[in-house]
Design a protein around this motif. Sequence first.
Motif, short mmCIF file in Angstrom:
data_model
loop_
_atom_site.label_atom_id
_atom_site.label_comp_id
_atom_site.label_asym_id
_atom_site.label_seq_id
_atom_site.Cartn_x
_atom_site.Cartn_y
_atom_site.Cartn_z
N ARG A 91 0.77 -1.20 0.01
CA ARG A 91 0.21 -0.17 0.01
C ARG A 91 0.86 1.37 0.08
O ARG A 91 0.66 2.52 -0.02
N GLY A 92 2.09 1.26 0.06
CA GLY A 92 3.04 2.15 -0.01
C GLY A 92 3.50 2.74 1.33
O GLY A 92 4.31 3.58 1.62
N TYR A 93 3.01 2.27 2.42
CA TYR A 93 3.33 2.90 3.85
C TYR A 93 4.33 1.99 4.59
O TYR A 93 4.38 0.98 4.04
N GLY A 94 5.03 2.62 5.42
CA GLY A 94 6.02 2.11 6.02
C GLY A 94 5.54 0.80 7.08
O GLY A 94 4.17 0.90 7.28
N THR A 95 6.44 0.11 7.67
CA THR A 95 5.86 -0.76 8.24
C THR A 95 6.40 -0.60 9.93
O THR A 95 6.32 -1.44 10.79
N ALA A 96 6.69 0.64 10.23
CA ALA A 96 6.83 1.28 11.43
C ALA A 96 5.80 0.72 12.20
O ALA A 96 4.68 1.18 11.92
N VAL A 97 6.23 0.32 13.63
CA VAL A 97 5.04 -0.07 14.43
C VAL A 97 4.84 0.91 15.67
O VAL A 97 5.93 1.07 16.42
N PHE A 98 3.92 1.51 15.92
CA PHE A 98 3.54 2.53 17.08
C PHE A 98 2.33 1.86 17.43
O PHE A 98 1.08 2.12 16.72
N HIS A 99 2.26 1.30 18.51
CA HIS A 99 0.99 0.73 19.04
C HIS A 99 -0.39 1.73 19.06
O HIS A 99 0.08 2.92 19.33
N GLY A 100 -1.33 1.50 18.37
CA GLY A 100 -2.33 2.40 18.31
C GLY A 100 -2.38 3.24 17.08
O GLY A 100 -3.18 4.26 17.17
N VAL A 101 -1.31 3.39 16.19
CA VAL A 101 -1.21 4.24 15.15
C VAL A 101 -1.20 3.50 14.03
O VAL A 101 -0.54 2.60 13.58
N GLU A 102 -2.23 3.73 13.05
CA GLU A 102 -2.39 3.00 11.62
C GLU A 102 -1.12 3.42 10.96
O GLU A 102 -0.84 4.51 11.06
N SER A 103 -0.69 2.45 10.35
CA SER A 103 0.83 2.70 9.40
C SER A 103 0.52 3.81 8.73
O SER A 103 1.50 4.64 8.15
N GLU A 104 -0.55 4.20 7.88
CA GLU A 104 -0.72 5.33 7.07
C GLU A 104 -0.66 6.56 7.96
O GLU A 104 -0.51 7.75 7.05
N HIS A 105 -0.79 6.63 8.92
CA HIS A 105 -0.80 8.01 10.02
C HIS A 105 0.65 8.17 10.51
O HIS A 105 0.98 9.19 11.19
N VAL A 106 1.54 7.24 10.39
CA VAL A 106 2.78 7.27 10.99
C VAL A 106 3.52 8.45 10.55
O VAL A 106 4.07 9.13 11.36
N PRO A 107 3.62 8.94 9.38
CA PRO A 107 4.41 9.85 9.01
C PRO A 107 3.89 11.24 9.65
O PRO A 107 4.52 12.40 9.91
N LYS A 108 2.65 11.36 9.61
CA LYS A 108 2.14 12.42 10.48
C LYS A 108 2.28 12.37 11.80
O LYS A 108 2.64 13.47 12.43
#
Length: 133
Positions: A91-108
Amino acid sequence: GRIPSRVMLLGDAAHAMPPFKGQGAKNALQDGPLLAKWLSTAKLDSAVRGFMTEMSRRGGVKVRASREAAIALHSNDCWESMVKQDKPTKRGYGTAVFHGVESEHVPKFLEELKKRGVTASLASKLDDSIRSI
């Protein structure tokens, strides 16, 4: 000359390092057999000197690498560095894991953390700082 002390440090006591490379126990496990080898092949003073030289050379590399990892993980660029190392998904989003944050919202999310000065250097206050966002 003689070794000035009857005390010798092995393992974590001899290789003081932050726990960022997982090398403390490994070094401890390597120190015992190395000391035994030296003690079985040389007189006490020579064995201790040989062991200390070899142990310091081997352990020093790991201590420096652990220190560098600690500095990197506690820098203001930690989040950006983590994202750069991330692999994009289909989907183009990174795989960084932040509990409770959807991957598409990680950059923001990362942008907001940076804007608010939330970094790993906050140590024990880090979790509370992130939760406030």
